[in-house]
Write an enzyme that holds these catalytic residues in place. Structure first.
Site, PDB file in Angstrom:
ATOM      1  N   SER A  86       4.442  -5.892   2.822  1.00  0.00           N
ATOM      2  CA  SER A  86       3.240  -6.328   3.309  1.00  0.00           C
ATOM      3  C   SER A  86       2.438  -6.410   2.687  1.00  0.00           C
ATOM      4  O   SER A  86       2.049  -7.677   2.319  1.00  0.00           O
ATOM      5  CB  SER A  86       2.978  -4.209   3.528  1.00  0.00           C
ATOM      6  OG  SER A  86       1.749  -4.327   4.733  1.00  0.00           O
ATOM      7  N   LEU A  87       1.454  -5.785   1.768  1.00  0.00           N
ATOM      8  CA  LEU A  87       0.188  -6.059   1.226  1.00  0.00           C
ATOM      9  C   LEU A  87       0.759  -7.288  -0.005  1.00  0.00           C
ATOM     10  O   LEU A  87       0.400  -7.986  -0.011  1.00  0.00           O
ATOM     11  CB  LEU A  87      -0.406  -4.874   0.733  1.00  0.00           C
ATOM     12  CG  LEU A  87      -1.499  -5.158  -1.121  1.00  0.00           C
ATOM     13  CD1 LEU A  87      -2.992  -6.150  -0.441  1.00  0.00           C
ATOM     14  CD2 LEU A  87      -1.553  -4.354  -1.434  1.00  0.00           C
ATOM     15  N   GLN A 118       2.007 -10.745  10.517  1.00  0.00           N
ATOM     16  CA  GLN A 118       2.293  -9.321   9.290  1.00  0.00           C
ATOM     17  C   GLN A 118       2.058  -7.983  10.307  1.00  0.00           C
ATOM     18  O   GLN A 118       2.310  -7.057  10.425  1.00  0.00           O
ATOM     19  CB  GLN A 118       2.843 -10.194   8.863  1.00  0.00           C
ATOM     20  CG  GLN A 118       3.575  -9.051   7.301  1.00  0.00           C
ATOM     21  CD  GLN A 118       2.714  -8.744   6.446  1.00  0.00           C
ATOM     22  OE1 GLN A 118       0.794  -8.236   6.506  1.00  0.00           O
ATOM     23  NE2 GLN A 118       2.741  -9.020   5.333  1.00  0.00           N
ATOM     24  N   ARG A 130      -9.093  -8.059   4.106  1.00  0.00           N
ATOM     25  CA  ARG A 130      -7.484  -7.685   4.986  1.00  0.00           C
ATOM     26  C   ARG A 130      -7.664  -6.327   5.295  1.00  0.00           C
ATOM     27  O   ARG A 130      -7.887  -5.758   6.411  1.00  0.00           O
ATOM     28  CB  ARG A 130      -6.180  -8.291   4.615  1.00  0.00           C
ATOM     29  CG  ARG A 130      -5.080  -6.966   5.612  1.00  0.00           C
ATOM     30  CD  ARG A 130      -3.855  -8.047   4.397  1.00  0.00           C
ATOM     31  NE  ARG A 130      -2.735  -7.366   5.127  1.00  0.00           N
ATOM     32  CZ  ARG A 130      -1.696  -6.319   4.180  1.00  0.00           C
ATOM     33  NH1 ARG A 130      -2.262  -5.708   3.952  1.00  0.00           N
ATOM     34  NH2 ARG A 130      -0.765  -6.656   5.343  1.00  0.00           N
ATOM     35  N   GLN A 134       0.806  -1.091   0.027  1.00  0.00           N
ATOM     36  CA  GLN A 134      -0.188   0.217   0.137  1.00  0.00           C
ATOM     37  C   GLN A 134       1.259   1.640   0.403  1.00  0.00           C
ATOM     38  O   GLN A 134       1.698   1.162   0.224  1.00  0.00           O
ATOM     39  CB  GLN A 134      -0.852  -0.456   1.550  1.00  0.00           C
ATOM     40  CG  GLN A 134      -1.892   1.294   1.466  1.00  0.00           C
ATOM     41  CD  GLN A 134      -2.942   0.558   2.243  1.00  0.00           C
ATOM     42  OE1 GLN A 134      -2.755   0.210   3.676  1.00  0.00           O
ATOM     43  NE2 GLN A 134      -3.382   1.980   2.340  1.00  0.00           N
ATOM     44  N   HIS A 159       1.185  -2.278  11.125  1.00  0.00           N
ATOM     45  CA  HIS A 159       2.217  -2.777  11.580  1.00  0.00           C
ATOM     46  C   HIS A 159       2.828  -2.682  13.317  1.00  0.00           C
ATOM     47  O   HIS A 159       4.297  -2.789  13.124  1.00  0.00           O
ATOM     48  CB  HIS A 159       3.373  -2.969  10.451  1.00  0.00           C
ATOM     49  CG  HIS A 159       3.445  -3.480   9.318  1.00  0.00           C
ATOM     50  ND1 HIS A 159       3.045  -4.858   9.166  1.00  0.00           N
ATOM     51  CD2 HIS A 159       2.936  -2.886   8.102  1.00  0.00           C
ATOM     52  CE1 HIS A 159       2.430  -4.721   7.777  1.00  0.00           C
ATOM     53  NE2 HIS A 159       2.400  -3.628   7.460  1.00  0.00           N
TER      54      HIS A 159
END
Length: 290
Positions: A87-88, A243, A112, A9, A194
């Site tokens: 991440s994503l 995560q 998510r 993102q 996070h």
């Protein structure tokens, strides 16, 4: 050896789908729209920066556009020895390896994004990039703030992202500058990703991850959580859950890939942020952004 990297993102941008409208890989956009119940084509073609900033739009469009690029690259016969995602992008990487079916991935990413959006509204937070300061010193800056602020991303040498409450990020930013940071930049995000602020999203997502039936991967995926390669589907439920509320160890992922023999890094998807990180982290890395 070649590794595919998939962005997270923040890489999305207005009009990022326009170059792909007439490509055969565009068919994935229609499939994603059906699964998500959203007009993904309109988001990729017509949405402005503010609309794309919404976590629910940013994650879905980045996931779909990255896999569209992957589909086009694979049609040329190009394969990778390892994959990783920021991440994503880790969800994209799993879909790229066959561990997630495309439709399962779209549904899981939509859930998510919704969970993170709601967690961000329940616990308002923000993020900032600290440039030119060692990892340990950024940790010190967060500790000196004595507020809710933590390291969220270890992106590259001298590039660390912090996240937490607006007050905590502001205080840690000041301490980071006092400790010698060259620059601290606020990031245009809608939550403290996070970090502990995402714990409600993590708890909500566990059921969706379990239902996704993640299979063994055809090639290993290097995880953000432990910077280690994983190819067993049974390991990913815990990794994806962890995560959400733990730091993205992207620098460590790049170094692990290098230690495994990767010399070439191809970033597939919008933007070129990961390409720059690979150049900063791995000596002699050959990179391309598609």
């Amino acid at each position: 050896m070649l590794a595919f990297m998939f962005p997270g993102q923040g890489s999305q941008r207005p009009g990022m789908g326009r170059p792909w409208v007439d490509h055969d890989s565009w068919e994935l956009v229609g499939e994603a729209s059906e699964v998500a119940g959203r007009d993904v084509a309109a988001l990729l073609l017509d949405a402005d920066a503010d609309e794309l900033k919404d976590t629910r739009n940013a994650q879905l469009t980045t996931f779909v556009s990255s896999l569209m690029v992957l589909d086009a690259v694979e049609r040329l016969g190009v394969d990778a020895g390892y994959v990783a995602g920021h991440s994503l992008g880790e969800y994209t990487a799993l879909a790229a390896t066959g561990a997630l079916e495309f439709a399962e991935g779209v549904a899981l990413v939509a859930e998510r994004a919704a969970a993170m959006h709601d967690a961000g509204r329940a616990h308002p937070g923000t993020m900032a990039a600290v440039l030119g300061l060692d990892d340990d010193q950024v940790d010190v800056a967060c500790n000196l703030a004595a507020l809710d602020v933590w390291v969220a991303n270890y992106n590259a040498p001298g590039q660390v992202v912090i996240a937490g409450s607006p007050e905590g990020v502001e205080a840690a930013s000041k301490h980071a500058k006092d400790l010698g940071a060259k620059k601290v930049m606020a990031l245009p995000v809608s939550g403290a990703f996070h970090t502990n602020y995402m714990a409600p999203a993590r708890d909500r997502l566990r059921a969706a991850i379990a239902a996704a039936d993640i299979r063994d991967a055809e090639i290993p995926v290097v995880s953000n959580v432990d910077a280690a390669p994983h190819d067993r589907g049974s390991e990913w439920a815990a990794l994806l859950s962890a995560q959400l509320a733990s730091p993205v160890r992207w620098k460590h992922c790049l170094l692990k890939l290098s230690s495994l023999g990767v010399t070439d890094f191809a970033e597939l998807g919008p933007g070129g942020v990961l390409t720059g990180m690979a150049k900063r982290t791995v000596d002699g890395a050959r990179t391309i952004s598609v």
